[in-house]
Motif scaffolding. Structure first.
Motif, PDB file in Angstrom:
ATOM      1  N   LEU A   1       0.832  -1.200   0.000  1.00 37.08           N
ATOM      2  CA  LEU A   1       0.000   0.000   0.000  1.00 37.08           C
ATOM      3  C   LEU A   1       0.865   1.247   0.000  1.00 37.08           C
ATOM      4  O   LEU A   1       1.758   1.391   0.836  1.00 37.08           O
ATOM      5  N   ASP A   2       0.578   2.148  -0.944  1.00 38.22           N
ATOM      6  CA  ASP A   2       1.235   3.448  -0.983  1.00 38.22           C
ATOM      7  C   ASP A   2       0.544   4.343   0.043  1.00 38.22           C
ATOM      8  O   ASP A   2      -0.595   4.754  -0.125  1.00 38.22           O
ATOM      9  N   ASN A   3       1.261   4.638   1.127  1.00 39.33           N
ATOM     10  CA  ASN A   3       0.700   5.352   2.272  1.00 39.33           C
ATOM     11  C   ASN A   3       1.235   6.779   2.368  1.00 39.33           C
ATOM     12  O   ASN A   3       1.208   7.397   3.434  1.00 39.33           O
ATOM     13  N   THR A   4       1.697   7.325   1.252  1.00 38.07           N
ATOM     14  CA  THR A   4       2.347   8.636   1.274  1.00 38.07           C
ATOM     15  C   THR A   4       1.415   9.746   1.746  1.00 38.07           C
ATOM     16  O   THR A   4       1.834  10.655   2.471  1.00 38.07           O
ATOM     17  N   TRP A   5       0.127   9.688   1.358  1.00 43.84           N
ATOM     18  CA  TRP A   5      -0.806  10.763   1.686  1.00 43.84           C
ATOM     19  C   TRP A   5      -0.989  10.930   3.187  1.00 43.84           C
ATOM     20  O   TRP A   5      -0.993  12.042   3.712  1.00 43.84           O
ATOM     21  N   ALA A   6      -1.155   9.833   3.896  1.00 43.71           N
ATOM     22  CA  ALA A   6      -1.508   9.904   5.315  1.00 43.71           C
ATOM     23  C   ALA A   6      -0.300   9.908   6.235  1.00 43.71           C
ATOM     24  O   ALA A   6      -0.399  10.413   7.362  1.00 43.71           O
ATOM     25  N   THR A   7       0.824   9.364   5.784  1.00 41.20           N
ATOM     26  CA  THR A   7       1.994   9.106   6.631  1.00 41.20           C
ATOM     27  C   THR A   7       1.601   8.130   7.743  1.00 41.20           C
ATOM     28  O   THR A   7       0.403   7.962   8.040  1.00 41.20           O
ATOM     29  N   PRO A   8       2.555   7.510   8.406  1.00 41.03           N
ATOM     30  CA  PRO A   8       2.193   6.592   9.504  1.00 41.03           C
ATOM     31  C   PRO A   8       1.578   7.292  10.709  1.00 41.03           C
ATOM     32  O   PRO A   8       1.079   6.616  11.621  1.00 41.03           O
ATOM     33  N   LEU A   9       1.576   8.623  10.729  1.00 43.07           N
ATOM     34  CA  LEU A   9       0.934   9.325  11.840  1.00 43.07           C
ATOM     35  C   LEU A   9      -0.584   9.218  11.767  1.00 43.07           C
ATOM     36  O   LEU A   9      -1.266   9.200  12.799  1.00 43.07           O
ATOM     37  N   TYR A  10      -1.131   9.156  10.556  1.00 43.72           N
ATOM     38  CA  TYR A  10      -2.584   9.157  10.394  1.00 43.72           C
ATOM     39  C   TYR A  10      -3.144   7.827   9.900  1.00 43.72           C
ATOM     40  O   TYR A  10      -4.358   7.632   9.902  1.00 43.72           O
ATOM     41  N   PHE A  11      -2.280   6.928   9.455  1.00 46.08           N
ATOM     42  CA  PHE A  11      -2.716   5.596   9.033  1.00 46.08           C
ATOM     43  C   PHE A  11      -1.526   4.650   9.093  1.00 46.08           C
ATOM     44  O   PHE A  11      -0.447   4.976   8.586  1.00 46.08           O
ATOM     45  N   ARG A  12      -1.738   3.500   9.708  1.00 42.69           N
ATOM     46  CA  ARG A  12      -0.671   2.488   9.815  1.00 42.69           C
ATOM     47  C   ARG A  12      -1.137   1.236   9.074  1.00 42.69           C
ATOM     48  O   ARG A  12      -1.866   0.399   9.615  1.00 42.69           O
ATOM     49  N   PRO A  13      -0.738   1.080   7.830  1.00 43.51           N
ATOM     50  CA  PRO A  13      -1.240  -0.013   6.997  1.00 43.51           C
ATOM     51  C   PRO A  13      -1.035  -1.410   7.589  1.00 43.51           C
ATOM     52  O   PRO A  13      -1.913  -2.279   7.456  1.00 43.51           O
ATOM     53  N   ILE A  14       0.116  -1.633   8.205  1.00 46.88           N
ATOM     54  CA  ILE A  14       0.416  -2.974   8.714  1.00 46.88           C
ATOM     55  C   ILE A  14      -0.610  -3.402   9.760  1.00 46.88           C
ATOM     56  O   ILE A  14      -0.977  -4.573   9.855  1.00 46.88           O
ATOM     57  N   ALA A  15      -1.102  -2.450  10.538  1.00 46.99           N
ATOM     58  CA  ALA A  15      -2.130  -2.759  11.536  1.00 46.99           C
ATOM     59  C   ALA A  15      -3.452  -3.165  10.895  1.00 46.99           C
ATOM     60  O   ALA A  15      -4.309  -3.756  11.556  1.00 46.99           O
ATOM     61  N   HIS A  16      -3.621  -2.852   9.611  1.00 45.90           N
ATOM     62  CA  HIS A  16      -4.845  -3.196   8.888  1.00 45.90           C
ATOM     63  C   HIS A  16      -4.640  -4.415   7.985  1.00 45.90           C
ATOM     64  O   HIS A  16      -5.505  -4.700   7.145  1.00 45.90           O
ATOM     65  N   GLY A  17      -3.520  -5.098   8.133  1.00 45.92           N
ATOM     66  CA  GLY A  17      -3.289  -6.328   7.383  1.00 45.92           C
ATOM     67  C   GLY A  17      -2.386  -6.210   6.184  1.00 45.92           C
ATOM     68  O   GLY A  17      -2.145  -7.201   5.478  1.00 45.92           O
ATOM     69  N   VAL A  18      -1.851  -5.022   5.906  1.00 47.74           N
ATOM     70  CA  VAL A  18      -0.953  -4.826   4.762  1.00 47.74           C
ATOM     71  C   VAL A  18       0.423  -5.411   5.087  1.00 47.74           C
ATOM     72  O   VAL A  18       0.916  -5.294   6.212  1.00 47.74           O
ATOM     73  N   ASP A  19       1.057  -6.010   4.090  1.00 51.15           N
ATOM     74  CA  ASP A  19       2.383  -6.607   4.296  1.00 51.15           C
ATOM     75  C   ASP A  19       3.511  -5.603   4.129  1.00 51.15           C
ATOM     76  O   ASP A  19       4.522  -5.686   4.831  1.00 51.15           O
ATOM     77  N   LEU A  20       3.360  -4.662   3.185  1.00 49.05           N
ATOM     78  CA  LEU A  20       4.430  -3.709   2.889  1.00 49.05           C
ATOM     79  C   LEU A  20       3.852  -2.303   2.748  1.00 49.05           C
ATOM     80  O   LEU A  20       2.980  -2.068   1.908  1.00 49.05           O
ATOM     81  N   SER A  21       4.321  -1.385   3.584  1.00 51.95           N
ATOM     82  CA  SER A  21       3.853   0.002   3.562  1.00 51.95           C
ATOM     83  C   SER A  21       4.891   0.870   2.857  1.00 51.95           C
ATOM     84  O   SER A  21       6.063   0.895   3.243  1.00 51.95           O
ATOM     85  N   ILE A  22       4.435   1.590   1.830  1.00 59.23           N
ATOM     86  CA  ILE A  22       5.322   2.334   0.935  1.00 59.23           C
ATOM     87  C   ILE A  22       5.151   3.833   1.157  1.00 59.23           C
ATOM     88  O   ILE A  22       4.036   4.323   1.310  1.00 59.23           O
TER      89      ILE A  22
END
Length: 414
Positions: A202-223
């Motif tokens: 998941l490309d998480n650039t918009w939210a940054t890990p401050l506003y969304f943490r993909p791995i906590a939602h089941g994503v394997d790789l946060s970009i």
């Protein structure tokens, strides 16, 4: 010598105390994590920032050490230095990841994991609202490699199971969607992908890990494109990929086989940018929301696409998954590209330029011609706004000039 020994022992004791304190308190606030990070100043004579190490060659104590170098933390500059490790550790902590790699650009952060988990004969599912260069890589390099690419609707949710094949190896996500900001049910997609044996990215650039943490939602790789908010000053390019324990080794191995890592001076700039990313994001968020609400009330704006607006069609999905928003959103101008160009060319404070996440505001006309599913409205042109750190009143005045130019053109044409 005894005095020096005593000082070293005292420094080690302070470092151990700090480590123990951090391990007992994993609920520290985001700005505290950003300000301090996992780096321990007492590991280097108390200096509060990690050193910038320029290095290629690393010397070994013996031939035996060279033979068993895989057990050593540093063996060659390409494989990392204490500088790169400081940023990797900081990002892993923010993401809740097992490991993070650094690469020279945000696009490289997309291409490296795709190359790591795809090969000839594999099938890859990609959300249709993806960043355009991601699509170009998939349609170009991956297809030349013999990878089958298929695009899916961002609202598919658990229904993605119907698109899975026995050879589906990767499901690539982006939330919100690039330029048009569609939201996804990330956990539902990831659960279906995992059940089908695929790795999720998941490309998480918009939210940054401050506003969304993909791995906590089941994503394997946060970009992430660290070029954006982590860097924050439009003066560097870098990307990161944060991985789970199950995917980290294959990701790192591919990074080293390709030969990509980040330069130490750029790493230092991102480390410095992280310290203020939280407070900058608060300003980006507040200013963008104020402008989005203002634009929403205008009769000369057809639609505003900002996930945090209650009127946004995917607001419920946003509110359920994200804890905040950044400074990037779009609004729809009636008319075609000619009208959009008239509006944009009248702006003076807001620059015309790509990228975002820096201190300055930017605007671009969005091209959705490459979409196959998430095409957007038939009429009108989206203007994507990157809201910087300027005063909102000045940004409104600049946008007013754009609307005035558009109205004057319409009046002349009439």
């Amino acid at each position: 010598m005894p005095v020096v020994h005593h000082r070293c022992r005292r420094t080690e004791q302070k470092a151990e105390e700090l480590t123990n304190a951090r391990s007992k308190n994993r609920q520290m606030g985001p700005n505290t994590l950003l300000a301090h990070g996992p780096y321990d100043p007492h590991s280097l004579h108390g200096f509060v920032n990690p050193p910038v190490i320029h290095a290629s060659t690393v010397l070994f104590e013996s031939t035996d050490a060279m033979r068993h170098r895989k057990s050593l933390p540093y063996t060659y500059g390409l494989r990392g230095t204490p500088t790169t490790k400081a940023l990797e550790d900081a990002l892993s902590e923010l993401e809740g990841a097992d490991e993070t790699i650094l690469v020279p650009s945000g696009l490289a952060a997309i291409t490296v994991p795709l190359l790591a988990f795809l090969g000839a004969g594999d099938h890859c599912l990609v959300v249709d609202s993806v960043y355009t260069p991601t699509r170009q890589f998939c349609n170009g390099t991956l297809r030349r490699m013999g990878v089958e690419i298929a695009y899916f609707d961002p609202h598919i949710g658990a229904g993605i199971a119907d698109l899975m094949k026995p050879n589906t190896k990767v499901v690539f996500l982006e939330a919100p969607g690039s330029n048009t900001f569609e939201m996804m049910d990330v956990a539902a997609v990831c659960a279906a992908a995992r059940a089908g044996g695929a790795v999720t990215m998941l490309d998480n650039t918009w939210a940054t890990p401050l506003y969304f943490r993909p791995i906590a939602h089941g994503v394997d790789l946060s970009i992430h494109a660290l070029t954006k908010y982590p860097g924050g000053h439009s003066d560097l390019m870098m990307g990161s990929v944060s991985a789970t324990a199950a995917t980290a080794a294959q990701l790192r191995e591919t990074q080293m086989q390709i030969g990509l890592n980040a330069a130490p001076d750029d790493v230092y700039l991102v480390l410095r940018g992280l310290k203020t990313m939280g407070v900058r994001l608060e300003r980006h968020q507040a200013s963008a929301l104020e402008l989005a609400r203002w634009l929403e009330r205008r009769e000369d704006v057809a639609e505003v696409r900002h996930p945090a607006l209650p009127s946004f069609f995917d607001h419920a999905l946003y509110a359920r998954q994200f804890s905040g928003c950044s400074g990037l959103f779009s609004f729809l101008l009636p008319g075609g590209f000619k009208q959009a160009a008239t509006f944009l060319d009248a702006l003076e404070l807001i620059g015309l330029g790509y990228s975002w996440g820096g201190h300055e505001s930017l605007a671009v006309a969005v091209d959705l011609s490459d979409r196959t599913v998430a095409k957007g409205p038939k009429d009108g042109t989206f203007i994507r706004l990157q809201v910087g750190l300027e005063d909102v009143a000045d940004l409104k005045a600049d946008l007013e000039a754009g609307f005035a130019a558009l109205a004057a053109t319409a009046g002349t044409a009439g």
